[in-house]
Design a protein around this motif. Structure first.
Motif, PDB file in Angstrom:
ATOM      1  N   SER A  20     -51.199  -2.874 -10.341  1.00 48.54           N
ATOM      2  CA  SER A  20     -50.849  -3.754 -11.187  1.00 48.54           C
ATOM      3  C   SER A  20     -49.142  -3.491 -11.586  1.00 48.54           C
ATOM      4  O   SER A  20     -48.158  -2.705 -10.594  1.00 48.54           O
ATOM      5  N   VAL A  21     -48.265  -4.333 -11.722  1.00 46.30           N
ATOM      6  CA  VAL A  21     -46.664  -4.115 -12.740  1.00 46.30           C
ATOM      7  C   VAL A  21     -46.948  -4.968 -13.866  1.00 46.30           C
ATOM      8  O   VAL A  21     -46.355  -5.914 -13.859  1.00 46.30           O
ATOM      9  N   ASP A  22     -46.817  -4.281 -14.413  1.00 46.04           N
ATOM     10  CA  ASP A  22     -45.842  -5.205 -16.065  1.00 46.04           C
ATOM     11  C   ASP A  22     -45.008  -4.209 -16.730  1.00 46.04           C
ATOM     12  O   ASP A  22     -44.418  -3.570 -16.780  1.00 46.04           O
ATOM     13  N   VAL A  23     -44.016  -5.742 -16.197  1.00 49.49           N
ATOM     14  CA  VAL A  23     -42.532  -5.871 -17.093  1.00 49.49           C
ATOM     15  C   VAL A  23     -42.315  -6.093 -18.874  1.00 49.49           C
ATOM     16  O   VAL A  23     -42.636  -7.242 -18.835  1.00 49.49           O
ATOM     17  N   ARG A  24     -41.552  -5.679 -19.232  1.00 52.49           N
ATOM     18  CA  ARG A  24     -41.682  -6.305 -20.419  1.00 52.49           C
ATOM     19  C   ARG A  24     -39.789  -5.835 -20.516  1.00 52.49           C
ATOM     20  O   ARG A  24     -38.838  -4.666 -19.826  1.00 52.49           O
ATOM     21  N   ALA A  25     -38.910  -6.804 -20.713  1.00 49.07           N
ATOM     22  CA  ALA A  25     -37.481  -6.281 -21.703  1.00 49.07           C
ATOM     23  C   ALA A  25     -36.679  -6.821 -22.637  1.00 49.07           C
ATOM     24  O   ALA A  25     -38.296  -7.118 -23.790  1.00 49.07           O
TER      25      ALA A  25
END
Length: 499
Positions: free
Chosen positions: A88-93
């Protein structure tokens, strides 16, 4: 320290050896139990980040909140973060871009020196294909090489990647706003470049060395590094619309245009979204990527700060593979725990010499939190080099102002203020860059507060000098007599002459 203190007390109380050994065993058992408990707690902390695991959403939400709080305290406008596992790759900003708009998770930023391990990985792919060898001399691939020293022709590709080439950092050739310039053209113009050591000798971090790396890749591939990397790693190099960056001026991050160096894709001017960088990092968990990193960190060299440097990647004592990067306006970091199969990638839209260690600390804390450890990286207050520069500026100004105030005589004081403005200007724009061995434009790029100070202070001193000269001239003029005084003196004179 606590253990040695307790042992000394036991011996001071004349405890026998058996009692001391028993107590020592109990302490060691307790320590091992705490370590084991920490490992057991950390494993679920990493596992819950896997796709489909309960609590993964909550874990990433917690990291997102911590990042938002940290950048707000540091004064960074915004940041993006990706937690990476093999599945998985979980991206947040969080926060805003430098223009005040909400920062999107797919915002493209420049990655600074994180570009180096990407370029090094491209080299490893070419080695795998048999198109070059790590111990080949660079001169076999580049027709244009500096001729100031015959040792240039013995520099190998491996030495470029682990910073043992003997090349300097090379500031005079870096951070140029020229998107179209080619790495080979930059090398052809390096007539005054001098080595700082023998190729294959001691570690010496060199960004200009990766200009050579870029030139070799482009020569072998027959196309630009941007095209090569974007083909190998989807999303890397997509920089048509870069999110605005900011530079710190004091403790405020102000929107500031960033240069774009076309010959710098290998050393710092590659970029894209945090998701694209995370995708590159995720490859390192696969069979091919893991094999590449194994070879890249197989024989690391000692580097400054107690760590070591592999081929493009830094290596910590605990085996963590990492790198950070900064160019004017942006900061990034990658931390990879290959044993626990988890990584954290962070990009920020602000940079500066003074807060650089603090920004690194933020990324280290997030990484340790993901690993289930207690991070303390945020304790750094800033770079001592930048602080010394600011103290030097203050000292020079105080000396000049103090001497100017003590001087007497209008013309002498005016001449001093005018000369002082020239001295301060020369200290800032000639002496300081010479001492740091960087071009003067680096002040604007990395410590704009210092550049502003060395611009405004000489102007102010020059203004004081002009004002002092004007006052001195006014005081030197004879005062005009008033009409009434002239009449009185005329009457007295008339009476004495004609009684």
């Amino acid at each position: 320290m606590a253990r040695h203190y307790r042992i000394s007390i036991w011996f001071n109380n004349r405890m026998d050896i058996r009692e001391s050994s028993s107590a020592l065993r109990r302490i060691l058992t307790a320590v091992l139990a705490v370590v084991a408990a920490g490992q057991l707690w950390a494993a679920p902390a990493v596992a819950e980040l896997r796709n489909g695991e309960p609590g993964a959403q909550a874990a990433c939400d917690r990291i997102e909140g911590d990042l938002a709080e940290a950048i707000d305290e540091a004064g960074v406008p915004g940041a993006t973060v990706a937690v990476v596992t093999p599945e998985s790759v979980d991206v947040r900003a969080v926060g805003e871009d430098a223009a005040g708009e909400a920062l999107e998770p797919d915002a493209a930023m420049l990655w600074g020196s994180v570009s180096k391990p990407i370029a090094a990985t491209v080299v490893m792919r070419l080695v795998e294909e048999g198109r070059l060898a790590l111990d080949d001399p660079v001169s076999e691939y580049l027709q244009e090489m500096p001729t100031t020293d015959p040792r240039f022709r013995s520099i190998t590709i491996r030495q470029l990647l682990n910073h043992t080439s003997g090349l300097p950092f090379g500031a005079e050739f870096l951070d140029v706003d020229a998107p179209g310039r080619r790495a080979s053209d930059v090398i052809a113009a390096m007539e005054d470049l001098e080595l700082v050591g023998d190729p294959g000798g001691a570690y010496s971090y060199s960004s200009v060395g990766f200009v050579f790396v870029q030139a070799v890749i482009e020569e072998v591939e027959g196309e630009g590094l941007a095209e090569v990397e974007s083909r190998l790693f989807p999303g890397v190099g997509e920089l048509d619309d870069v999110s605005p960056g900011a530079r710190f001026v004091g403790n405020r991050a102000l929107s500031w245009r960033t240069p774009r160096d076309g010959a710098g894709l290998g050393y710092g001017y590659q970029g894209g979204s945090v998701g694209a960088l995370a995708g590159f990092v995720q490859d390192s968990f696969g069979e091919r990527g893991a094999g590449e990193i194994d070879e890249m960190i197989e024989e690391p060299v000692d580097s400054s700060g107690g760590g070591s440097m592999g081929l493009g990647w830094r290596v910590r004592a605990d085996g963590v593979v990492w790198h950070t990067g900064t160019v004017p306006g942006y900061f990034s970091a990658v931390h990879i725990d290959r044993e626990r199969q988890v990584a954290v990638v962070v990009t920020m839209n602000a940079s500066g010499l003074l807060p650089e260690e603090q920004l690194l600390g933020i990324t280290e804390d997030l990484f340790e939190e993901v690993r289930g450890n207690e991070g303390d990286g945020g304790g750094f207050g800033g770079s001592p080099v930048g602080l010394l520069i600011l103290l030097g500026v203050a000292a020079v100004v105080l000396v000049v102002v103090g001497l100017g105030i003590r001087l007497r005589g209008g013309r002498v004081r005016a001449a001093f203020w005018l000369a002082g403005s020239l001295v301060v200007g020369l200290c800032g724009w000639w002496l300081l860059p010479a001492l740091l061995e960087v071009p003067a434009r680096y002040l604007w790029l990395w410590v704009p507060e210092v550049a502003i100070a060395f611009t405004l202070i000489p102007i102010a001193l020059f203004g004081v000098g002009v004002w002092s000269a004007f006052r001195s001239r006014e005081r030197g003029r004879p005062r005009a007599r008033t009409g009434r005084g002239q009449q009185r003196r005329g009457a007295v004179g008339s009476g004495s002459a004609h009684p």
